[in-house]
Enzyme design. Structure first.
Site, short mmCIF file in Angstrom:
data_model
loop_
_atom_site.label_atom_id
_atom_site.label_comp_id
_atom_site.label_asym_id
_atom_site.label_seq_id
_atom_site.Cartn_x
_atom_site.Cartn_y
_atom_site.Cartn_z
CD1 TRP A 38 -1.64 2.98 7.86
CD2 TRP A 38 -3.30 2.42 9.20
NE1 TRP A 38 -1.13 1.69 8.49
CE2 TRP A 38 -1.90 1.38 9.27
CE3 TRP A 38 -4.26 1.82 10.01
CZ2 TRP A 38 -2.08 0.37 10.31
CZ3 TRP A 38 -4.53 0.84 10.90
CH2 TRP A 38 -3.22 0.19 10.93
CE LYS A 67 -0.93 -1.58 6.58
NZ LYS A 67 -1.13 -2.92 6.05
CD GLU A 71 -14.42 -15.72 12.36
OE1 GLU A 71 -15.23 -15.09 11.99
OE2 GLU A 71 -13.43 -16.08 11.47
CB THR A 73 -14.76 -17.81 8.01
OG1 THR A 73 -13.61 -18.65 7.55
CG2 THR A 73 -14.84 -18.00 9.43
P1 AMP Z 1 -18.41 -12.86 7.87
O1 AMP Z 1 -17.78 -13.67 8.92
O2 AMP Z 1 -18.38 -13.40 6.49
O3 AMP Z 1 -19.73 -12.39 8.21
O4 AMP Z 1 -17.34 -11.48 7.69
C1 AMP Z 1 -17.12 -10.55 8.78
C2 AMP Z 1 -16.72 -9.38 8.42
O5 AMP Z 1 -17.52 -8.51 7.71
C3 AMP Z 1 -16.22 -8.83 9.69
O6 AMP Z 1 -15.11 -9.06 10.25
C4 AMP Z 1 -16.04 -7.31 8.81
O7 AMP Z 1 -14.90 -6.96 7.93
C5 AMP Z 1 -17.40 -7.33 7.86
N1 AMP Z 1 -18.41 -6.63 8.22
C6 AMP Z 1 -19.32 -7.02 9.09
N2 AMP Z 1 -20.34 -6.33 9.40
C7 AMP Z 1 -19.70 -5.02 8.93
C8 AMP Z 1 -20.31 -3.68 9.02
N3 AMP Z 1 -21.52 -3.35 9.63
N4 AMP Z 1 -19.44 -2.68 8.70
C9 AMP Z 1 -18.28 -3.09 8.22
N5 AMP Z 1 -17.91 -4.24 8.31
C10 AMP Z 1 -18.61 -5.20 8.63
#
Ligand code: AMP
Length: 552
Positions: free
Chosen positions: A452, A447, A335, A191
């Site tokens: 929120w 917050k 994940e 990640t």
């Molecule tokens: P990653 O593991 O680097 O792909 O990051 C995942 C995170 O990206 C998710 O938990 C979200 O917070 C954000 N994310 C992915 N797709 C979207 C989306 N379509 N809209 C808003 N946030 C997103």
């Protein structure tokens, strides 16, 4: 009673074999920045994957579940590695080439990578790290780029350097692929690690197979052999959202940008190769939009685009609608392999009725179960109003992180519930018909006085303003309210900041008590290694007094 059905393992090998035979003529096209792109058929990719696997086994001694890393752009050699490494039983580890060097070193050592496949153009990044990559025995270089820095760094060390093409040349184009257990590791990806150490997610053959089938449903991306997809999302970012595997299942052509990720070459690529689909994060589409507005290009072949990785501002969707390109919002994470939701509206709606669905993150597919958990641990209703943390489970969703060689898997409490669900860290609501709308990352929610405020709602509203190119809103400490929003905005060329009128514009879209008092014009919004707004950096800039803030 047991079923009477065959139990055939669901493996990457099976996907490879299917693609290279049934869709032998489909192509991977790699942009070279020269007049002719490189074109390779799926049959050729399959033959070269067999040669690569043979070389890795016979010349480099790769065996068992050895980790073979890639530090590569999106290109056909990277696709070959995608299939060769898991199919021979080893584990493909895609390295994020935009990570800070110390994180890359940490990740390679944690995964205990024995081999690194690298593009020549990335040697200036890899070479200085080599002395620290203590588990690496072999480096295999492909594509253009000066070999000098690597040769120098490897001299006097035990690391052996190879040329990709020399290594595979003349080798048999078939390989005796082993029969694999579908639950074993096929690939791993760390990640992006905005907090704490990066965490390794290990995909199984089975999870990749099932995830690819999901991508191929019309409900998700639904591509066929009549399509070509421009895969801008890097192969190191959650397996390019699963597209290389999914395309080999259905014969979809892949258009790979290699290192040409700037708006101008992307626009040229689209105009000349005419992909019917593309996938990338919002930042890429923002950049491309500015490019084609300044210098028009025909993007209309690209009827559909999958956009995700960060929230897609509705204003961006509208702008692309006008260019004849439909952005389809999708949500996912490392994940979750990553496909979690896709925002295809339900049947039978007019364009106007579809709009509220299109701007959600989308609907869950059959393989992803979802629930929302409130602050006190209650499961919340799907009423499009009750906001809570999204938790998911399913056959392509992680149950733990890689603990390192010989160590137990990691199951941090803030990431996995006791009953086995993944806690996403994303906050949102779900409609009665299963559409997810994310309002924030849990750690980015503002917050204010016990209420929120959604930073994403403020950003989306601001990005609809004609003078604003990008806007990021973060929580900053406030004596009276605990936290209040700080709006940082990037202005379009020639525009000037009039905070009063920006505030009045916002007031038409959000409640008055949510309006930011603190404003700052910035040159660009800091981004993470995968192109998301890096709010941690903005908060730090504010705390360190580096932003020029005006109170309105
Ligand atoms: P990653 O593991 O680097 O792909 O990051 C995942 C995170 O990206 C998710 O938990 C979200 O917070 C954000 N994310 C992915 N797709 C979207 C989306 N379509 N809209 C808003 N946030 C997103």
């Amino acid at each position: 009673m047991l079923s009477t059905m065959q139990d055939v393992p669901l493996t990457v090998t099976r996907i490879l074999h299917h693609g290279m035979t049934i869709h032998a003529k489909s192509q991977v096209t790699t942009w070279t920045g020269e007049s002719e792109p490189q074109r390779r058929s799926f049959a050729e990719i399959g033959a070269r994957a067999a040669q690569l696997a043979g070389a890795l086994r016979d010349e480099l001694g790769v065996s068992g579940d050895d980790r073979v890393a890639t530090l590569m752009w999106n290109n056909s050699e990277h696709v070959e590695a995608y299939f060769a490494i898991p199919s021979m039983g080893a584990v493909l580890h895609t390295l994020n080439l935009r990570l800070p060097p110390e994180q890359l070193v940490w990740i390679v050592r944690h995964a205990a990578d024995r081999v690194v496949l690298v593009n020549g153009s990335l040697l200036p990044l890899l070479a200085p790290l080599l002395p620290h990559l203590t588990t690496v025995e072999h480096v295999v270089v492909s594509g253009p780029g000066d070999r000098g820095p690597l040769t120098e760094a490897a001299a006097g060390s035990a690391v052996q350097v190879h040329e990709y093409e020399d290594l595979i040349a003349g080798r048999p184009t078939t390989y005796d692929w082993p029969e694999l257990d579908e639950r074993t590791a096929a690939a791993m990806c760390y990640t992006s690690g905005t907090t704490g150490e990066p965490k390794g997610v290990v995909y199984s053959h089975r999870s990749i197979y099932l995830h690819s089938m999901q991508i191929n449903l019309a409900e998700s991306m639904g591509l066929t052999d009549k399509d070509t997809t421009l895969i801008v999302v890097p192969q190191f970012h959650v397996n390019a959202w699963g597209l290389p595997h999914a395309t080999f299942m259905t014969g979809v052509g892949m258009l790979m940008p290699d290192r040409f990720l700037q708006p101008a070459p992307l626009a040229d690529m689209i105009e000349s190769e005419k992909p019917s689909h593309a996938a990338a994060v919002p930042t890429i589409w923002q950049g491309l939009l500015a490019e084609v507005l300044a210098k028009p290009r025909d993007l209309t072949s690209m009827a559909r685009v999958t956009i995700g990785g960060a929230a897609c501002p509705p204003a961006l969707m509208e702008a692309y609608d006008k260019l004849g390109v439909r952005l389809c919002h999708a949500w996912g994470m490392t994940e979750t392999s990553p496909l979690g939701t896709t925002s295809n509206p339900p049947a039978g709606l007019t364009a106007e009725e579809e709009w509220p669905y299109r701007i959600t993150q989308g609907r869950f597919p059959v393989g992803v179960e979802a629930r929302l958990t409130g602050p006190d641990g209650d499961t919340l209703p799907w009423d499009n109003e009750s906001a809570g943390e999204l938790e998911v489970r399913g056959p392509w969703i992680a149950t733990s992180y890689y603990g390192g060689a010989g160590a137990e898997p990691l199951r941090p409490e803030d990431k996995f519930s006791e009953d086995g669900w993944l806690k996403t860290g994303d906050v949102g609501v779900i409609s009665p018909d299963g559409y997810l709308t994310l309002t924030d990352r849990a750690k980015d929610v503002i917050k204010s006085g016990g209420e929120w405020i959604s930073s994403v709602a403020l950003e989306n509203a601001l990005m609809a303003h004609p003078d604003i190119a990008e806007a990021a809103v973060v929580a900053v400490p406030d004596e009276k309210w605990g936290e209040r929003p700080l709006a940082t905005v990037v202005l379009k060329e020639g525009a000037s900041a009039d905070y009063e009128s920006l505030k009045a514009f916002l007031a038409e879209k959000v409640a008055k008590w949510q309006l930011p008092e603190r404003w700052s014009v910035v040159e660009s919004v800091p981004k993470t290694s995968v192109g998301k707004f890096d709010k941690k950096v903005i908060r730090k800039q504010y705390a360190d007094g580096e932003l020029d803030v005006t109170e309105v």
